[in-house]
Design a protein around this motif. Structure first.
Motif, short mmCIF file in Angstrom:
data_model
loop_
_atom_site.label_atom_id
_atom_site.label_comp_id
_atom_site.label_asym_id
_atom_site.label_seq_id
_atom_site.Cartn_x
_atom_site.Cartn_y
_atom_site.Cartn_z
N LEU A 188 0.83 -1.20 0.00
CA LEU A 188 0.00 0.00 0.00
C LEU A 188 0.87 1.25 0.00
O LEU A 188 2.03 1.23 0.41
CB LEU A 188 -0.91 0.00 1.22
CG LEU A 188 -2.06 -1.02 1.19
CD1 LEU A 188 -2.61 -1.26 2.59
CD2 LEU A 188 -3.17 -0.57 0.24
N ASN A 189 0.27 2.37 -0.42
CA ASN A 189 0.95 3.66 -0.48
C ASN A 189 0.40 4.55 0.63
O ASN A 189 -0.70 5.09 0.53
CB ASN A 189 0.70 4.30 -1.85
CG ASN A 189 1.16 5.75 -1.90
OD1 ASN A 189 2.04 6.17 -1.14
ND2 ASN A 189 0.57 6.53 -2.79
N TYR A 190 1.17 4.72 1.71
CA TYR A 190 0.69 5.49 2.86
C TYR A 190 0.77 6.99 2.66
O TYR A 190 0.36 7.75 3.54
CB TYR A 190 1.39 5.04 4.14
CG TYR A 190 0.64 3.90 4.76
CD1 TYR A 190 -0.35 4.12 5.70
CD2 TYR A 190 0.85 2.59 4.34
CE1 TYR A 190 -1.09 3.08 6.24
CE2 TYR A 190 0.13 1.54 4.86
CZ TYR A 190 -0.85 1.79 5.81
OH TYR A 190 -1.59 0.77 6.32
N ALA A 191 1.24 7.43 1.51
CA ALA A 191 1.11 8.85 1.18
C ALA A 191 -0.31 9.17 0.73
O ALA A 191 -0.66 10.34 0.58
CB ALA A 191 2.11 9.22 0.08
N GLY A 221 7.63 -1.37 8.09
CA GLY A 221 7.35 -1.20 6.67
C GLY A 221 6.50 0.04 6.45
O GLY A 221 6.70 1.07 7.08
N MET A 222 5.53 -0.06 5.59
CA MET A 222 4.56 0.98 5.24
C MET A 222 5.16 2.15 4.46
O MET A 222 4.82 2.37 3.32
CB MET A 222 3.78 1.50 6.46
CG MET A 222 2.74 0.54 6.98
SD MET A 222 3.39 -0.49 8.30
CE MET A 222 3.09 0.57 9.72
N ALA A 223 6.06 2.93 5.07
CA ALA A 223 6.58 4.13 4.40
C ALA A 223 7.68 3.75 3.39
O ALA A 223 8.51 2.89 3.67
CB ALA A 223 7.13 5.11 5.42
N HIS A 254 7.05 6.53 11.01
CA HIS A 254 6.66 6.99 12.35
C HIS A 254 5.37 7.80 12.33
O HIS A 254 4.62 7.81 13.31
CB HIS A 254 7.82 7.75 12.97
CG HIS A 254 9.03 6.89 13.17
ND1 HIS A 254 9.09 5.92 14.15
CD2 HIS A 254 10.19 6.80 12.48
CE1 HIS A 254 10.25 5.28 14.06
NE2 HIS A 254 10.94 5.80 13.06
N GLU A 255 5.07 8.45 11.22
CA GLU A 255 3.79 9.15 11.11
C GLU A 255 2.63 8.16 11.15
O GLU A 255 1.57 8.46 11.71
CB GLU A 255 3.74 9.97 9.82
CG GLU A 255 4.74 11.12 9.78
CD GLU A 255 4.68 11.88 8.46
OE1 GLU A 255 3.67 11.74 7.73
OE2 GLU A 255 5.64 12.61 8.17
N GLN A 258 2.21 7.13 14.74
CA GLN A 258 1.60 8.21 15.52
C GLN A 258 0.10 8.26 15.29
O GLN A 258 -0.68 8.51 16.23
CB GLN A 258 2.27 9.53 15.16
CG GLN A 258 3.69 9.65 15.73
CD GLN A 258 4.55 10.66 15.01
OE1 GLN A 258 4.11 11.34 14.09
NE2 GLN A 258 5.81 10.75 15.43
N MET A 259 -0.33 7.99 14.05
CA MET A 259 -1.76 7.93 13.77
C MET A 259 -2.42 6.77 14.52
O MET A 259 -3.48 6.92 15.13
CB MET A 259 -1.99 7.79 12.26
CG MET A 259 -3.46 7.72 11.86
SD MET A 259 -4.15 6.05 11.87
CE MET A 259 -3.44 5.41 10.35
N ILE A 260 -1.75 5.61 14.51
CA ILE A 260 -2.28 4.44 15.22
C ILE A 260 -2.40 4.75 16.71
O ILE A 260 -3.41 4.44 17.35
CB ILE A 260 -1.38 3.22 14.98
CG1 ILE A 260 -1.45 2.77 13.51
CG2 ILE A 260 -1.77 2.06 15.92
CD1 ILE A 260 -0.42 1.72 13.14
N ARG A 261 -1.38 5.39 17.27
CA ARG A 261 -1.39 5.70 18.71
C ARG A 261 -2.52 6.67 19.07
O ARG A 261 -3.16 6.51 20.12
CB ARG A 261 -0.04 6.26 19.12
CG ARG A 261 0.08 6.59 20.61
CD ARG A 261 -0.15 5.33 21.49
NE ARG A 261 0.06 5.62 22.89
CZ ARG A 261 1.18 5.36 23.55
NH1 ARG A 261 2.21 4.80 22.94
NH2 ARG A 261 1.29 5.64 24.83
N LYS A 262 -2.78 7.64 18.21
CA LYS A 262 -3.88 8.58 18.48
C LYS A 262 -5.21 7.84 18.60
O LYS A 262 -6.04 8.16 19.45
CB LYS A 262 -3.95 9.64 17.39
CG LYS A 262 -2.90 10.73 17.50
CD LYS A 262 -3.06 11.76 16.39
CE LYS A 262 -2.00 12.84 16.50
NZ LYS A 262 -2.08 13.81 15.36
N VAL A 263 -5.41 6.86 17.73
CA VAL A 263 -6.64 6.07 17.81
C VAL A 263 -6.67 5.26 19.11
O VAL A 263 -7.67 5.27 19.85
CB VAL A 263 -6.75 5.14 16.59
CG1 VAL A 263 -7.96 4.20 16.74
CG2 VAL A 263 -6.87 5.95 15.30
#
Length: 532
Positions: A188-191, A221-223, A254-255, A258-263
């Motif tokens: 997937l493209n996390y941008a 991974g991801m980014a 890490h972005e 950070q999104m996962i942690r906010k949830v």
């Protein structure tokens, strides 16, 4: 400064209780191999529910369930086509809800696997991307690129798949898509905002059902770095070692965390642990910053051979990383991707002795511990014939890379395969007849069994005051090939490990537990002991 009216002082506040996961014993359930309720030869959610009594008896605090979502099963569920539904092979959403409710009634928390790096190529998004044109919004959810060379017939860069071969597959219109794992697992493209929102939607779906947290697959991974630069060809597998590997651990990941942690912060007492194959300690610590993951697997013990000096170094480095980030340590000796400890430490009687010793070392350490199903039974790898192998790595890289040997189903009872795992003798992976002496039923009745050792160790970890004195480790002087440490200073637990060829005298103290019987009061080779 005035602190209150005289005579009306506030009672002193109790110190904050540590989070439940900080020293929890987690138990990984490889869903396909745990217990089969419907006789199709594959484990399922109802099978897990039927064995909750065993897990309560073992004393674990929480479960980690491997993926049970809708999937074509190209990589046994890690190729997800719908992350918000249960694959019929494993049951229904109703089955999951019942399992969760009954686990909670027994005081067992439930965490589930999340696979954010990629989807299945049968996911509706990827089908749409394949039907759409280059440059379309549908393709932007994934990593599509034009090829190199005058006719675009060469891959966009030199990246290789973790499963072997190039990390790119060409589609009929000439573009290429990225897959760091199997071709059936497009990255997937996390941008892309759709991708980020969909992950948040998946997290909330399971949190709203009451799960206690997540294990995040390929959390490094991801980014992907801008421009997708070539990798150092010497970098291979997870993390790349000392060589440049832009496939993983890009700063942009890490972005996502950070999104996962906010949830998660919106759901009290929930947590996330990351699968992070990063060799640089400083970079690994970044994943444990206060606005990212709660726990991060540190695989140093998995990668360390059975030698006291090497183990001590691995333990010290593994403690330093989370300490630098103000997070608990996270220990594991095995999982569904690595050889079982009995086989890794040499196999046979010696491998079993060493695996039992390392179980006491691991459970003596401060922090969270992850056990892998069957580890508590002392199961070795299974010699799986190539024609019976199901792992895609066996097909893409060869039988020697198969992960099937550590994934065979659990033997529960009886004297012949499938040992109560299923009513169907044709289990998804074969079970060896020689496991008759390793069934849970037989070991529960044997005070000297590996299962009894684990039960006693987990019980002492919860009830023995020496575990609550503190988390700092104090190392003793020890003979060559041995180590001994004490947790938390005076009054803390003492753990001694003997990897030498000779028996040794134990440190002063009262013996709580040993992985092998003492010989004339001395700790024999390939053994560990707890003292207070």
């Amino acid at each position: 400064m005035r602190r209150g009216v005289a005579g009306h002082r506030r009672p002193p506040e109790d110190p904050p209780r540590p989070a439940w996961w900080a020293d929890a014993v987690f138990y990984e359930v490889y869903v396909r191999s745990f217990a089969d309720s419907d006789a199709d030869g594959v484990g399922d959610l109802e099978g897990i529910r039927s064995r909750l009594g065993y897990l309560e008896l073992l004393g674990v605090d929480a479960l980690w369930l491997t993926p049970f979502y809708r999937s074509p099963m190209a990589d046994h569920g890690y190729d997800v086509s719908d992350p918000r539904d249960v694959d019929p092979m494993f049951g229904t959403l109703g089955d999951f809800d019942v399992l969760l409710t009954e686990a909670h009634k027994r005081g067992i928390k439930v965490t589930v696997d999340i696979v954010p790096n990629h989807t299945s190529n049968r996911h509706s998004w990827f089908k749409s991307a394949m039907a759409a044109a280059p440059g379309s919004p549908e393709r932007d959810r994934y990593v599509f690129r034009d090829g190199r060379g005058p006719d675009g017939s060469e891959p966009p860069n030199n990246w290789v798949s973790v499963f072997g071969g190039p990390a790119w597959t060409r589609v009929p219109d000439g573009q290429w898509y990225l897959h760091l794992f199997a071709p059936q697992q497009p990255d997937l493209n996390y941008a892309n905002a759709d991708v980020r929102y969909d992950l948040e939607r998946t997290l909330r779906f399971w949190l709203d059902r009451g799960v206690d947290g997540f294990r995040i697959d390929v959390a490094h991974g991801m980014a992907k770095p801008p421009g997708l630069p070539d990798m150092d060809p010497r970098a291979a597998g997870f993390g790349g070692g000392e060589h440049y590997d832009p496939r993983f651990d890009d700063d942009g990941v890490h972005e996502v965390h950070q999104m996962i942690r906010k949830v998660l912060d919106e759901y009290p007492d929930t947590m996330a642990v990351g699968e992070i194959w990063v060799h640089d300690d400083e970079r690994l610590a970044r994943y444990l910053r206060p606005d990212e993951l709660h726990l991060a697997f540190n695989f140093r013990l998995v990668l360390t051979h059975f030698d006291a000096d090497a183990m001590r170094t691995s333990i010290e480095r593994s403690l330093a990383v989370p300490r630098a980030a103000g997070a608990p340590a996270t220990w594991t000796l095995s999982n569904h991707d690595v050889w079982r400890t009995v086989s890794r430490y040499g196999g046979g009687a010696a491998g079993l002795r060493r695996a039992r010793a390392m179980a006491l070392v691991e459970l003596a350490l401060p922090g969270a511990v992850y056990l892998y199903n069957g580890e508590e039974l002392g199961l070795p790898n299974v010699e799986t014939p190539p024609e019976a192998m199901a792992d895609p790595r066996a097909r893409s890289q060869g039988p020697q890379f198969s992960r099937d040997p550590e994934r065979a189903p659990i033997p529960w009872e009886g004297s012949l395969p499938p040992f109560g795992f299923s009513r169907n003798p044709r289990t998804w992976l074969p079970m060896p007849p020689e496991w008759a002496g390793l069934t849970a039923e037989r070991q529960l009745e044997d005070a000297s069994s590996t299962l009894s050792l684990y039960r006693r160790a987990v019980e002492l970890r919860k009830t023995q005051a020496a575990f609550r004195v503190g988390d700092e480790l104090e190392w003793y002087g020890a003979p060559a090939g041995c180590f001994a440490f004490r947790r938390g200073g005076k009054g803390g637990l003492i753990c001694a490990l003997n990897t030498s060829a000779s028996s040794i005298a134990l440190p002063p103290g009262e013996l709580l537990l040993s992985s092998s019987p003492l010989v004339d009061g001395r700790l024999p080779p390939d053994s560990a002991a707890w003292l207070v």
